[in-house]
Write an enzyme that holds these catalytic residues in place. Structure first.
Site, PDB file in Angstrom:
ATOM      1  N   ASP A  73      -5.058   5.370  -6.641  1.00 26.09           N
ATOM      2  CA  ASP A  73      -3.633   5.148  -6.890  1.00 26.09           C
ATOM      3  C   ASP A  73      -2.824   6.312  -6.327  1.00 26.09           C
ATOM      4  OD1 ASP A  73      -1.140   4.207  -8.307  1.00 26.09           O
ATOM      5  OD2 ASP A  73      -2.588   2.916  -9.309  1.00 26.09           O
ATOM      6  N   HIS A 102       3.014   5.855 -10.824  1.00 30.13           N
ATOM      7  CA  HIS A 102       2.195   4.654 -10.879  1.00 30.13           C
ATOM      8  C   HIS A 102       0.743   4.978 -11.229  1.00 30.13           C
ATOM      9  CE1 HIS A 102       0.210   0.972  -9.300  1.00 30.13           C
ATOM     10  NE2 HIS A 102       1.367   0.369  -9.510  1.00 30.13           N
ATOM     11  N   SER A 155      -0.331  -4.619 -11.342  1.00 31.93           N
ATOM     12  CA  SER A 155      -0.784  -3.228 -11.348  1.00 31.93           C
ATOM     13  C   SER A 155      -1.112  -2.766 -12.751  1.00 31.93           C
ATOM     14  CB  SER A 155       0.307  -2.309 -10.778  1.00 31.93           C
ATOM     15  OG  SER A 155       0.278  -2.270  -9.381  1.00 31.93           O
TER      16      SER A 155
END
Length: 839
Positions: free
Chosen positions: A194, A271, A601
């Site tokens: 990520d 994220h 996600s």
């Protein structure tokens, strides 16, 4: 004799000319037919046997002139390509890397140039490399013996507390039984691919009683900008690497001043921190975002270890993941010793072929080493057939809601009120106006702003005007007009509370229409009051498939059901970098430790956390067995005991929305039976996508007695031992084989079958009873499908359930009857296609 030497000289000059073109990267794009023939078939076009020196020179200089005219404008720009070679042929990584340099040197004038061109040598889990090449060099390498595929390194995109209680993993119990999340996970390392990690977050502190780092771990924490391994890593966060070369070749050198980023494993975009804490975050009490969703936060496997592989980088506040970097992370992760890989990125269709995709290549070799790979299904819903990450050796995860909402009251002139969804912390008062007052055609787009200032105005915007594809676009327009707030109107089921740059309440079309009529009937701009949002738990129906969640069927392998399962992915609370605003907007001065995010996600790491628990509880299970346990125990009913709804349509969801259903972690721990996949299953799949025996031997780890040949008659992918059964083209009667293994606590067990038949399909199963014993832990059964209707292009759904009275092992049955092209309806049942033989 002289003529012979002259002929040889011309031929040498010709070869030198063509060789120079290849070495310098010439791309012949617009040659005349004659010049093309001279270049690629010189002996056919230039008759070297005639002995006429004038003819030699005429042919050679004709070729030179043709090339000079067309070649000047066709010098190819170099790009990053991945050259994939399958399994490593050498045990020594150094020898493998030297071999890569030698292979690459074939398209460069020197070994030194080849070394300068190479970005990564993939030498641990598989063999290959990435390098800067032009198209001619790439084509030359692709045609060399031993090369499986050569493909351009694309840039993939990100698919961007209460949720664990909702899916049954309750942390605190009134019984004395230790919760699953506290029982398993210590020995499992989860690799998260990520945007990096914010190591100071409480989610990544060491759990009390956490033992030493597993002895099998070979990874490390790599030093970088604002990242010190001795300070930032511990027995929880045991690995941190970053990969930048592919990104920089695509976008230029990383600019950390004008483009906030860290040249290290440290996360700016948030994220990666969010997904990592969702998967394996430690237990943190009193977690909330600005007071919302207050409770105890933790990951699915809070005692599991975390290794971070930063492959996605911020550019213009958007996450970009270069495939060359992704493959480098896979190569290291498999060498480091991770057991689960969690990756919340991908691309929307058109999808690349399976072995021209970094995610598919890396996860294929991970599977062979017993490592499960979990991917997000994508955020391209609700239209069909846009699902991504569809390889049959991975888990593809859809997104759905939980039973938590954030109702927000809008009171207009004290006359009436409507209820929307938002995350507003304090009361807002202003004047309500229609978008038509400030935007051309009433479309809330920045380019439609009429330059009137909307001070202290709350603007009503409809998503279908323009159209305005997202609330974020409308927010930017209202912000440009200096508006106070936004009421954003969308079709039902799309109202998802989010963290916004300006106060925004989302309402459905019915509510929005009422507000629009009230504005039109008012003599002046109505007074409007938006009250602070609340957190409400126990809302029904839940789960509901998120409207954005990508749907099946798979665009490149329709006989393999994707997505596999669904999991929470709407308004999920998880850890966040304390120096990054919750919206990433430069206009947002807020700083938080926890933030809400929505997307597949977010659903992906939910499944990754559960897979870590399953891996810890059942270390001998293969990735296919783990996926089977998740799929066959998944549920398809919501908290009202009705069918799960599909967001974006308000219709009942089907396998293309939720796969086998919503994950049920505690049931997956004891599934009763599992559908495992043998090497031969993958070989059948590889044969069906065009690989031959020699290529398959380069891909598949050798095992005794495994037949790597492809049968002359093509076998259907429906016959692969997948936990679901999908037939995308049923024209006549066919029989499919499935094999199940008893993994229950009792070696002796009797399972009976029940069937829900797809409409218009006769389903026969033999045998109808499976009797397991200590001598027979694995049994097969056969499913015969017979079309009973004239149809085309319509999928129908059913299911097969095996039960011993305690376990219910459910497989979705997805069939497309394709019989309408038959000239004579009486011949529909005349043929009998057998995809599995009775043995």
């Amino acid at each position: 004799m002289k003529k012979k030497r002259d002929r040889e000289g011309v031929e040498v000059a010709y070869i030198h000319l063509v060789g120079t073109i290849a070495l310098k990267g010439g791309k012949i794009t617009s040659l005349t037919q004659e010049a093309h023939a001279m270049l690629f078939n010189p002996r056919q076009t230039c008759d070297f046997s005639r002995g006429d020196m004038a003819a030699y020179l005429q042919c050679f200089w004709g070729l030179s002139l043709s090339l000079s005219l067309y070649f000047i404008q066709s010098i190819s720009t170099s790009h990053v390509y991945v050259v994939y070679l399958g399994l490593s042929q050498f045990r020594d990584p150094l020898v493998t890397s030297k071999f890569h340099i030698q292979l690459l040197s074939n398209v460069f004038s020197s070994e030194e140039e080849a070394k300068q061109s190479m970005l990564y040598s993939y030498k641990h889990g598989f063999s290959g490399f990435s390098a800067k090449l032009n198209s001619t060099q790439a084509t030359t390498l692709a045609n060399m013996k031993g090369v499986i595929s050569v493909f351009r390194s694309r840039v993939l995109k990100l698919h961007t507390t209460r949720s664990w209680d909702f899916i049954g993993l309750t942390l605190y119990s009134s019984t004395e039984v230790t919760p699953l999340q506290l029982t398993y996970g210590d020995d499992v390392v989860v690799g998260v691919f990520d945007t990096g990690i914010w190591p100071e977050s409480e989610s990544f502190k060491e759990e009390p009683g956490l033992g030493p780092i597993p002895s099998s771990w070979k990874g490390k924490c790599v030093e970088g900008e604002d990242f010190e391994p001795k300070k930032d890593c511990n027995r929880k966060l045991i690995g941190a690497r970053y990969y930048l070369q592919g990104f920089e070749q695509e976008f230029g050198s990383l600019n950390t001043s004008g483009n906030p980023e860290y040249r290290s494993a440290r996360d700016f975009l948030g994220h990666g921190t969010h997904t990592a804490s969702t998967a394996v975050g430690s237990i943190v009490k009193n977690a909330s975002m600005l007071g919302f969703a207050l409770g105890t936060a933790r990951g699915g496997a809070p005692r599991a270890r975390l290794a971070v592989y930063k492959v996605c980088w911020g550019k213009d506040l958007d996450g970009n993941c270069a495939e060359a970097d992704i493959l480098a992370a896979f190569d290291d992760a498999l060498h480091d010793g991770v057991k689960i890989i969690s990756a919340s990125f991908g691309s929307d269709p058109p999808l690349a072929p399976f072995f021209s995709s970094s995610a598919d290549i890396g996860s294929f070799h991970a599977m062979q080493l017993g490592v499960s790979s979990v991917f997000s299904a994508g955020n391209a819903g609700p239209d069909p057939s846009l699902v991504g990450n569809v390889a049959p050796w991975t888990i593809s995860v859809a997104a759905s809601s939980i039973d938590r909402v954030f109702p927000t009251a809008i009171v207009i002139d004290s006359n009436f009120s409507v209820m929307g969804e938002s995350l507003i912390t304090k009361e807002i008062n202003g004047r309500l106006v229609s978008a038509f007052s400030y935007f051309a055609d009433g479309a809330c787009l920045a380019e439609n702003w009429n330059k009137r200032v909307a001070k202290r105005k709350i603007i009503l915007c409809f998503s279908n005007r323009g159209p305005v594809l997202s609330a974020e676009i409308a927010q930017a327009a209202v912000l440009a007009a200096s508006g106070l707030g936004l009421i954003f109107v969308e079709p039902p089921t799309k109202q998802i509370a989010d963290v916004d740059i300006i106060p925004t309440v989302r309402v459905d079309v019915g509510q929005g229409n009422r507000i629009q009529i009230y504005i039109a009937q008012s003599s002046q701009n109505p007074a409007v009051k938006i009250l602070p949002s609340k957190t409400v738990i126990g809302k029904s129906p839940a789960p509901v498939v998120a409207s954005f969640s990508s749907r099946g069927p798979s665009p490149i392998s329709p006989d393999i059901l994707k997505p596999d399962v669904t999991a929470p992915g709407v308004t999920i609370l998880a850890a966040w970098p304390s120096k990054t605003s919750p919206t990433l907007s430069p206009h947002d001065d807020r700083r938080v430790n926890w933030n809400f995010q929505s997307g597949t996600s977010m659903s992906c790491p939910h499944v990754s956390g559960v897979v870590a628990l399953l891996q810890s509880a059942h270390p001998d299970w293969s990735p296919a067995a783990i996926r089977s346990a998740l799929m066959t125990t998944a549920y398809t009913r919501d908290n009202t005991f009705d069918s799960i709804l599909a967001g974006g349509s308000r219709e009942v969801s089907g396998p293309f929305d939720i796969g086998a259903g919503h994950i049920h972690p505690s049931k997956a721990m004891d599934p009763g039976l599992v559908y495992d996949m043998k090497t031969r299953d993958y070989i059948i799949f590889l044969c069906n996508i065009g690989y031959n025996k020699n290529q398959i031997n380069m891909l598949v780890l050798p095992s005794p007695g495994t037949d790597t040949s492809c049968s002359r008659a093509r076998q259907t992918n429906s016959n692969i031992n997948y936990p679901s059964i999908t037939v995308s083209n049923l024209q006549s009667t066919m029989t499919i084989k499935r094999t199940v293994r008893n993994v229950g606590t009792k070696a002796t067990a009797i399972y009976f079958v029940s069937i829900v038949k797809p409409h218009g399909v006769e389903v026969l199963i033999w045998p109808r009873i499976l009797i397991f014993s200590c001598f027979k832990e694995e049994l097969s059964y056969f499913v015969t499908l017979k079309p009973l209707k004239k149809s085309k292009g319509r999928y129908d759904f059913g299911e097969i359930v095996w039960s011993d009275g305690f376990h219910y092992v459910r497989s979705p049955l997805v069939v497309l009857v394709n019989t309408s092209n038959d000239d004579d309806p009486s011949t529909v049942f005349s043929s009998n296609t057998t995809a599995a033989s009775y043995k």
